[in-house]
Design a protein around this motif. Structure first.
Motif, mmCIF file in Angstrom:
data_model
loop_
_atom_site.group_PDB
_atom_site.id
_atom_site.type_symbol
_atom_site.label_atom_id
_atom_site.label_comp_id
_atom_site.label_asym_id
_atom_site.label_seq_id
_atom_site.Cartn_x
_atom_site.Cartn_y
_atom_site.Cartn_z
ATOM 1 N N LEU A 175 54.361 54.620 42.417
ATOM 2 C CA LEU A 175 53.276 54.633 43.404
ATOM 3 C C LEU A 175 52.794 53.221 43.726
ATOM 4 N N LEU A 176 52.916 52.328 42.724
ATOM 5 C CA LEU A 176 52.477 50.940 42.910
ATOM 6 C C LEU A 176 53.598 50.033 43.408
ATOM 7 N N ARG A 177 54.846 50.407 43.126
ATOM 8 C CA ARG A 177 55.986 49.513 43.369
ATOM 9 C C ARG A 177 56.108 49.097 44.827
ATOM 10 N N TRP A 178 55.918 50.037 45.744
ATOM 11 C CA TRP A 178 56.177 49.729 47.148
ATOM 12 C C TRP A 178 54.904 49.507 47.952
ATOM 13 N N LEU A 179 53.788 49.370 47.288
ATOM 14 C CA LEU A 179 52.557 49.009 47.998
ATOM 15 C C LEU A 179 52.634 47.553 48.453
ATOM 16 N N PRO A 180 52.109 47.240 49.625
ATOM 17 C CA PRO A 180 52.049 45.835 50.042
ATOM 18 C C PRO A 180 50.847 45.132 49.406
ATOM 19 N N TYR A 181 51.081 43.943 48.875
ATOM 20 C CA TYR A 181 50.011 43.158 48.244
ATOM 21 C C TYR A 181 49.836 41.849 49.021
ATOM 22 N N CYS A 182 49.370 41.973 50.265
ATOM 23 C CA CYS A 182 49.251 40.789 51.118
ATOM 24 C C CYS A 182 47.907 40.075 50.964
ATOM 25 N N LYS A 183 46.955 40.672 50.219
ATOM 26 C CA LYS A 183 45.655 40.019 50.014
ATOM 27 C C LYS A 183 45.783 38.861 49.030
ATOM 28 N N THR A 184 46.301 39.172 47.847
ATOM 29 C CA THR A 184 46.402 38.173 46.778
ATOM 30 C C THR A 184 47.341 38.702 45.702
ATOM 31 N N ASN A 185 47.816 37.801 44.861
ATOM 32 C CA ASN A 185 48.593 38.237 43.694
ATOM 33 C C ASN A 185 47.835 37.959 42.398
ATOM 34 N N ILE A 186 46.523 37.743 42.532
ATOM 35 C CA ILE A 186 45.681 37.464 41.357
ATOM 36 C C ILE A 186 44.968 38.742 40.913
ATOM 37 N N ILE A 187 45.107 39.074 39.633
ATOM 38 C CA ILE A 187 44.486 40.271 39.057
ATOM 39 C C ILE A 187 43.326 39.830 38.168
ATOM 40 N N SER A 188 42.135 40.279 38.498
ATOM 41 C CA SER A 188 40.940 39.919 37.717
ATOM 42 C C SER A 188 40.826 40.840 36.507
ATOM 43 N N HIS A 189 41.708 40.612 35.552
ATOM 44 C CA HIS A 189 41.731 41.443 34.349
ATOM 45 C C HIS A 189 42.532 40.714 33.281
ATOM 46 N N THR A 190 42.507 41.269 32.063
ATOM 47 C CA THR A 190 43.268 40.674 30.967
ATOM 48 C C THR A 190 44.638 41.310 30.811
ATOM 49 N N TYR A 191 44.860 42.434 31.466
ATOM 50 C CA TYR A 191 46.165 43.093 31.446
ATOM 51 C C TYR A 191 46.323 43.891 32.737
ATOM 52 N N CYS A 192 47.537 44.332 33.025
ATOM 53 C CA CYS A 192 47.797 45.098 34.240
ATOM 54 C C CYS A 192 47.281 46.525 34.069
ATOM 55 N N GLU A 193 46.591 46.992 35.096
ATOM 56 C CA GLU A 193 45.992 48.316 35.060
ATOM 57 C C GLU A 193 46.188 48.956 36.432
ATOM 58 N N PHE A 194 46.330 50.271 36.463
ATOM 59 C CA PHE A 194 46.602 50.981 37.719
ATOM 60 C C PHE A 194 45.570 50.649 38.789
ATOM 61 N N MET A 195 44.291 50.804 38.471
ATOM 62 C CA MET A 195 43.245 50.590 39.471
ATOM 63 C C MET A 195 43.103 49.120 39.850
ATOM 64 N N ALA A 196 43.455 48.218 38.930
ATOM 65 C CA ALA A 196 43.383 46.785 39.239
ATOM 66 C C ALA A 196 44.369 46.429 40.354
ATOM 67 N N LEU A 197 45.574 47.034 40.334
ATOM 68 C CA LEU A 197 46.555 46.778 41.389
ATOM 69 C C LEU A 197 46.198 47.516 42.673
ATOM 70 N N ILE A 198 45.650 48.704 42.533
ATOM 71 C CA ILE A 198 45.216 49.460 43.718
ATOM 72 C C ILE A 198 44.195 48.650 44.516
#
Length: 327
Positions: A175-198
């Motif tokens: 569900l996350l793999r093919w989402l476009p991430y054109c805003k930023t590639n910076i995640i404000s977290h200490t680890y990858c999380e579903f809602m953080a990428l959403i």
């Protein structure tokens, strides 16, 4: 601190917003507390080491003592393995970020981290339910406990919990793999999380959010409701026992299970609710609670069972004395 900010600025300048499928993401840790990362890492590291030692010791003790090969302790072993996977998936990268400012993580590694953390957390919830079922059978139908919860049935329940976690959480990376991430590639977290990428995706995500909510309800929500129901039935049976001593002794067999449920579910529900509905909650608070959820239960669970369960405590003391004498 300045070096880290300069590194992030360079990363942002290099990041091409037309590249909607970045090859890497940048974890920044706890926003606003970057200067304190090195100090925050000390208790995090200590808790992680204790979790590794505690769960490994628990697995060793239960494996080497045939008298502990009972359903409750076998479910406890399964829970310990899930705890080890969850914290080991997140903490080494977290410490690398805090100690060496190494926040870069490949997209595939990020998706793998999401799958392992969420699927194993779901399995933990399932093992709590299995342990509640064991307590229900042991207290409400004690004469048939060994006939109902055979090793085959116990293994089947554990396998069903694992399959459920894998089946329901496998779609998350896709569900996350093919989402476009054109805003930023910076995640404000200490680890990858579903809602953080959403949150950093620049596309419609309502269906993905709905699926995540449904899965959370079908796993943690339903498990918690069934655990409550089992304890209602247990309490009904306990209150019909003839003496106060019998009631207290029977309730005492559930004490460890209730403690680990409270330790695990409290930060889990808080983290889940604040991520989706707590828009006014400071991000630092949410990230701290999310890390507590990953770190504290794996550390506390073996301590609670080691202290409150006489069989495990005696076995641990026996192993400790033996190693002391051999030295």
């Amino acid at each position: 601190m300045k070096r880290k900010l300069r590194h992030l600025t360079i990363v942002m300048s290099i990041y091409n917003k037309s590249d909607v499928h970045p090859s890497t993401f940048i974890l920044i840790g706890i926003p606003g507390l970057e200067a304190a990362h090195i100090w925050i890492s000390i208790p995090f590291c200590m808790v992680y080491v204790l979790a590794l030692m505690g769960n490994s010791s628990l697995l060793f003790i239960i494996k080497t003592d045939a008298s502990l090969h009972e359903p409750m302790y076998l479910f406890l072993c399964m829970l310990a393995v899930a705890d080890l996977v969850v914290c080991t998936t997140a903490v080494p990268k977290l410490l690398s970020l805090f100690w060496f400012h190494d926040g870069e993580i490949r997209f595939e590694a990020c998706l793998t981290q999401i799958f392992l953390i969420h699927s194993c957390s779901t399995m933990e919830s399932g093992f709590f339910l299995a342990m509640a079922f064991d307590r229900y059978v042991a207290i409400c139908n004690p004469l048939r406990h060994s006939a109902i919860l055979t090793h085959t049935v116990t293994g089947g329940i554990g396998l069903a919990v694992v399959i459920r976690g894998i089946a329901l959480l496998s779609p998350h990376p896709f569900l996350l793999r093919w989402l476009p991430y054109c805003k930023t590639n910076i995640i404000s977290h200490t680890y990858c999380e579903f809602m953080a990428l959403i949150k950093i995706a620049c596309a419609e995500t309502s269906i993905r959010r709905a699926y995540s909510l449904i899965v959370a309800f079908l796993t943690g929500g339903v498990d918690f409701i069934l655990i409550i129901c089992s304890y209602v039935l247990i309490l009904n049976t306990v209150f019909h026992l003839p003496t106060k001593d019998a009631r207290l002794k029977t309730l005492g067999t559930c004490g460890s299970h209730v403690c680990v449920i409270l330790v695990s579910y409290t930060p889990a529900f808080f983290s889940f609710l604040t991520h989706r509905f707590g828009h006014k909650v400071a991000p630092q608070v949410h990230i701290f609670v999310a890390n507590i959820y990953l770190l504290v239960p794996p550390m506390v669970n073996p301590i609670i069972y080691g202290v409150r369960t006489k069989k495990i405590r005696n076995r641990f003391l026996k192993v400790f004395r033996f190693s002391k004498h051999t030295n």
